[in-house]
Enzyme design. Structure first.
Site, mmCIF file in Angstrom:
data_model
loop_
_atom_site.group_PDB
_atom_site.id
_atom_site.type_symbol
_atom_site.label_atom_id
_atom_site.label_comp_id
_atom_site.label_asym_id
_atom_site.label_seq_id
_atom_site.Cartn_x
_atom_site.Cartn_y
_atom_site.Cartn_z
ATOM 1 N N LYS A 11 -43.132 26.039 50.342
ATOM 2 C CA LYS A 11 -44.429 25.360 50.301
ATOM 3 C C LYS A 11 -45.340 25.916 49.189
ATOM 4 C CE LYS A 11 -44.332 24.300 55.255
ATOM 5 N NZ LYS A 11 -45.142 24.338 56.502
ATOM 6 N N TYR A 51 -44.643 14.263 57.595
ATOM 7 C CA TYR A 51 -45.162 14.944 58.789
ATOM 8 C C TYR A 51 -45.759 13.957 59.800
ATOM 9 C CZ TYR A 51 -44.616 19.707 56.927
ATOM 10 O OH TYR A 51 -44.111 20.898 56.468
ATOM 11 N N ASN A 114 -47.681 28.578 55.665
ATOM 12 C CA ASN A 114 -46.648 29.443 56.254
ATOM 13 C C ASN A 114 -45.356 29.492 55.437
ATOM 14 O OD1 ASN A 114 -45.783 26.895 56.930
ATOM 15 N ND2 ASN A 114 -45.420 27.350 59.089
ATOM 16 N N HIS A 117 -40.803 25.348 55.272
ATOM 17 C CA HIS A 117 -40.492 24.401 56.338
ATOM 18 C C HIS A 117 -38.981 24.339 56.462
ATOM 19 C CE1 HIS A 117 -40.180 20.693 58.688
ATOM 20 N NE2 HIS A 117 -39.212 20.361 57.851
ATOM 21 N N GLU A 128 -34.722 14.008 57.422
ATOM 22 C CA GLU A 128 -35.501 14.664 56.356
ATOM 23 C C GLU A 128 -34.723 14.718 55.039
ATOM 24 O OE1 GLU A 128 -38.178 17.489 59.357
ATOM 25 O OE2 GLU A 128 -36.837 18.441 57.919
HETATM 26 P P1 CMP Z 1 -43.719 23.276 59.567
HETATM 27 O O1 CMP Z 1 -42.556 24.034 60.097
HETATM 28 O O2 CMP Z 1 -43.646 22.735 58.204
HETATM 29 O O3 CMP Z 1 -44.035 22.068 60.575
HETATM 30 C C1 CMP Z 1 -45.326 21.584 60.814
HETATM 31 C C2 CMP Z 1 -46.387 22.372 60.118
HETATM 32 O O4 CMP Z 1 -47.687 22.197 60.608
HETATM 33 C C3 CMP Z 1 -46.128 23.849 60.314
HETATM 34 O O5 CMP Z 1 -44.978 24.251 59.615
HETATM 35 C C4 CMP Z 1 -47.431 24.452 59.846
HETATM 36 O O6 CMP Z 1 -47.504 24.498 58.423
HETATM 37 C C5 CMP Z 1 -48.411 23.391 60.329
HETATM 38 N N1 CMP Z 1 -49.074 23.834 61.559
HETATM 39 C C6 CMP Z 1 -48.525 23.989 62.768
HETATM 40 N N2 CMP Z 1 -49.446 24.411 63.664
HETATM 41 C C7 CMP Z 1 -50.609 24.511 62.969
HETATM 42 C C8 CMP Z 1 -51.925 24.894 63.328
HETATM 43 N N3 CMP Z 1 -52.222 25.257 64.579
HETATM 44 N N4 CMP Z 1 -52.867 24.867 62.370
HETATM 45 C C9 CMP Z 1 -52.560 24.486 61.118
HETATM 46 N N5 CMP Z 1 -51.317 24.107 60.713
HETATM 47 C C10 CMP Z 1 -50.359 24.134 61.634
#
Ligand code: CMP
Length: 137
Positions: A11, A51, A114, A117, A128
């Site tokens: 990301k 998403y 984070n 993904h 995906e």
């Molecule tokens: P990902 O595994 O890409 O799948 C969904 C994404 O939503 C997750 O990683 C985070 O980047 C984001 N996400 C999930 N929970 C939260 C949260 N509480 N606040 C902000 N972003 C979130």
């Protein structure tokens, strides 16, 4: 065990900090092979569609804004039990809860930014992969 494929995204928070090589090394050292990869800046339409299952969550808008904020490396990883293996390598969604040595423990900044993904099931991996690499389907 038969080979499986999964979709990975490195990301914008990780590409902007030049962590692509370090993160790809986690995959390769664990036995996953990168069979397709594309560096791209997602459009709001692509991020929103990718998403879409989170569209009713309070963080959806923030998630889309963040995902289009810089380059992302989208790739397909192949190997034994690739979906679960990649999820183990990534660690928990919230880096504060991610096990020591996992990608998110080492490199993620927050639950929103984070670092990576990864598909959460074989079924979603197929969807995906088709989304970003229709030529592989
Ligand atoms: P990902 O595994 O890409 O799948 C969904 C994404 O939503 C997750 O990683 C985070 O980047 C984001 N996400 C999930 N929970 C939260 C949260 N509480 N606040 C902000 N972003 C979130």
């Amino acid at each position: 065990m038969t080979k499986q494929r999964t979709l990975s995204i490195i990301k914008p928070d990780a590409t902007s900090r030049n962590l692509v090589g370090k993160i790809l090394s986690h995959f390769e050292e664990a036995g996953l092979t990168i069979v397709a990869a594309r560096m791209m800046t997602l459009t709001p339409e692509q991020a929103g569609q990718f998403y879409i299952i989170h569209k009713d969550r309070p963080f959806y808008g923030e998630l889309i804004d963040y995902m289009v904020s810089g380059r992302a490396l989208v790739s397909v990883l192949e190997g034994d039990d690739a979906v679960n293996l990649n999820r183990k390598l990534m660690g928990a969604t919230d880096p504060k809860k991610a096990d020591a040595g996992t990608i998110r423990n080492l490199y993620a900044e927050s639950i929103a930014a984070n670092a990576v993904h990864g598909s959460d099931s074989a079924e979603n991996a197929a969807t995906e992969i088709k989304f970003f690499f229709p030529e592989l389907a």
